[in-house]
Design a protein around this motif. Structure first.
Motif, short mmCIF file in Angstrom:
data_model
loop_
_atom_site.label_atom_id
_atom_site.label_comp_id
_atom_site.label_asym_id
_atom_site.label_seq_id
_atom_site.Cartn_x
_atom_site.Cartn_y
_atom_site.Cartn_z
N GLY A 1 3.79 35.33 -19.35
CA GLY A 1 2.75 36.35 -20.23
C GLY A 1 1.36 35.51 -21.01
O GLY A 1 1.15 37.40 -21.57
N ALA A 2 1.60 34.48 -21.61
CA ALA A 2 1.07 34.23 -22.96
C ALA A 2 -0.53 34.29 -22.29
O ALA A 2 -0.73 34.02 -20.66
N ALA A 3 -1.03 33.99 -23.16
CA ALA A 3 -2.46 34.10 -22.67
C ALA A 3 -3.26 33.04 -22.43
O ALA A 3 -4.09 32.17 -21.47
N HIS A 4 -2.16 31.27 -23.14
CA HIS A 4 -2.41 30.48 -22.39
C HIS A 4 -0.90 29.19 -23.11
O HIS A 4 -0.25 30.25 -24.32
N GLY A 5 -0.87 27.94 -22.91
CA GLY A 5 0.31 27.49 -23.21
C GLY A 5 -0.36 26.95 -24.04
O GLY A 5 -1.59 26.88 -24.57
N MET A 6 0.48 26.33 -25.40
CA MET A 6 0.21 25.08 -26.17
C MET A 6 0.81 23.17 -25.57
O MET A 6 1.83 23.55 -25.28
N TYR A 7 -0.22 23.41 -25.92
CA TYR A 7 0.60 21.36 -26.01
C TYR A 7 0.26 20.55 -27.13
O TYR A 7 -1.05 21.03 -28.13
N HIS A 8 0.70 19.57 -27.24
CA HIS A 8 0.72 18.54 -28.49
C HIS A 8 0.70 17.56 -27.86
O HIS A 8 1.55 16.55 -26.54
N GLN A 9 0.42 15.99 -28.79
CA GLN A 9 0.29 14.61 -28.18
C GLN A 9 0.87 13.58 -29.33
O GLN A 9 -0.30 13.91 -30.06
#
Length: 265
Positions: A151-159
């Motif tokens: 349901g979120a607008a977009h995912g979150m990523y991290h490196q």
């Protein structure tokens, strides 16, 4: 046996013992000393040999493809590295299990609480570890993570970049490689070397901090910043590079790559 023969016998015995003792205490000859020295040097060199990293990405076997709690279910995709150094493999597995313990739980899934007529949501979570490179006694790996809540607008990523000291068998933090007391100078140099980009993004020097997320790039030490910290989501994670020639005074020699001797102007 005559008295003369008996005295002669007792006179020869201590002389013989003296010869044996004297011979046993003689210093080692040069060839023997040289051989022992070579053995010692060989053993010392063997202890200092830095292994060349061999790594491949492998999937992590999970107890179940989806893990459910009362709030919802999450589908996990986890891949890590398998190297010729078991302590590195163990480091990443420990990190992954600590971050996502439910993915490794063998307990039955919980029943999801749903409102009337609501459909169960499926969140996504992925973690990937990969080998980046090695420079003599230190090696770099990248740990990528992504999460999406249904349901979120977009995912979150991290490196996150993870640097290891292969001699000490430990992870390197920024404070481990910098000369003590040089943080402010490094920050000034980082700001000056990225001045145009920082000004375009309205980042004042007082707002910039050194990031402990870093890696060794082709031309310098690269400081990596999370989403939203220095730029918008659309621009991704920000990277600021501090050239190696500016780091000579700030990085401990054992953690500075071998560099050409550039002429001074």
């Amino acid at each position: 046996m005559s008295t003369f023969q008996l005295k002669q016998r007792y006179w020869v015995l201590p002389l013989f013992c003296s010869v044996v003792l004297f011979t046993g205490c003689q210093p080692k000859d040069a060839s023997q000393q040289s051989a022992e020295a070579k053995t010692t040097n060989t053993e010392a060199k063997a202890e200092q040999v830095i292994p060349a990293i061999q790594a491949k990405v492998v999937p992590v076997k999970l107890a179940k493809p989806e893990a459910c709690e009362a709030e919802g279910c999450t589908q996990y995709d986890i891949q890590t590295v398998e190297t010729n150094l078991k302590w590195i493999d163990q480091y990443f597995m420990d990190r992954i299990k600590k971050t996502d313990p439910i993915a490794f739980s063998d307990q039955p899934n919980q029943k999801v609480r749903l409102d009337d007529d609501a459909q169960p949501s499926l969140n996504q979570s992925s973690t990937y570890v990969r080998y980046v490179g090695q420079n003599d006694n230190f090696a770099t790996f990248a740990m990528q993570s992504y999460s999406y809540s249904a349901g979120a607008a977009h995912g979150m990523y991290h490196q996150e970049f993870v640097n290891f000291d292969l001699k000490q068998k430990k992870r390197l933090a920024l404070q481990d490689i910098l000369v003590k007391g040089t943080d402010a100078q490094v920050l000034d140099a980082l700001y000056d070397n990225n001045l145009n980009w920082l000004q375009e993004h309205n980042i004042e020097k007082a707002k910039l901090q050194l990031s402990d997320n870093f890696y060794y790039g082709a031309n310098g030490l690269v400081f990596v910043y999370p989403l939203y910290e220095l730029a918008s989501y659309a621009e991704g994670m920000s990277e600021l590079t501090l050239p190696y020639y500016s780091l000579k005074k700030f990085v401990r020699p054992e953690y500075l790559p071998s560099l050409p001797q550039y002429p001074e102007h």
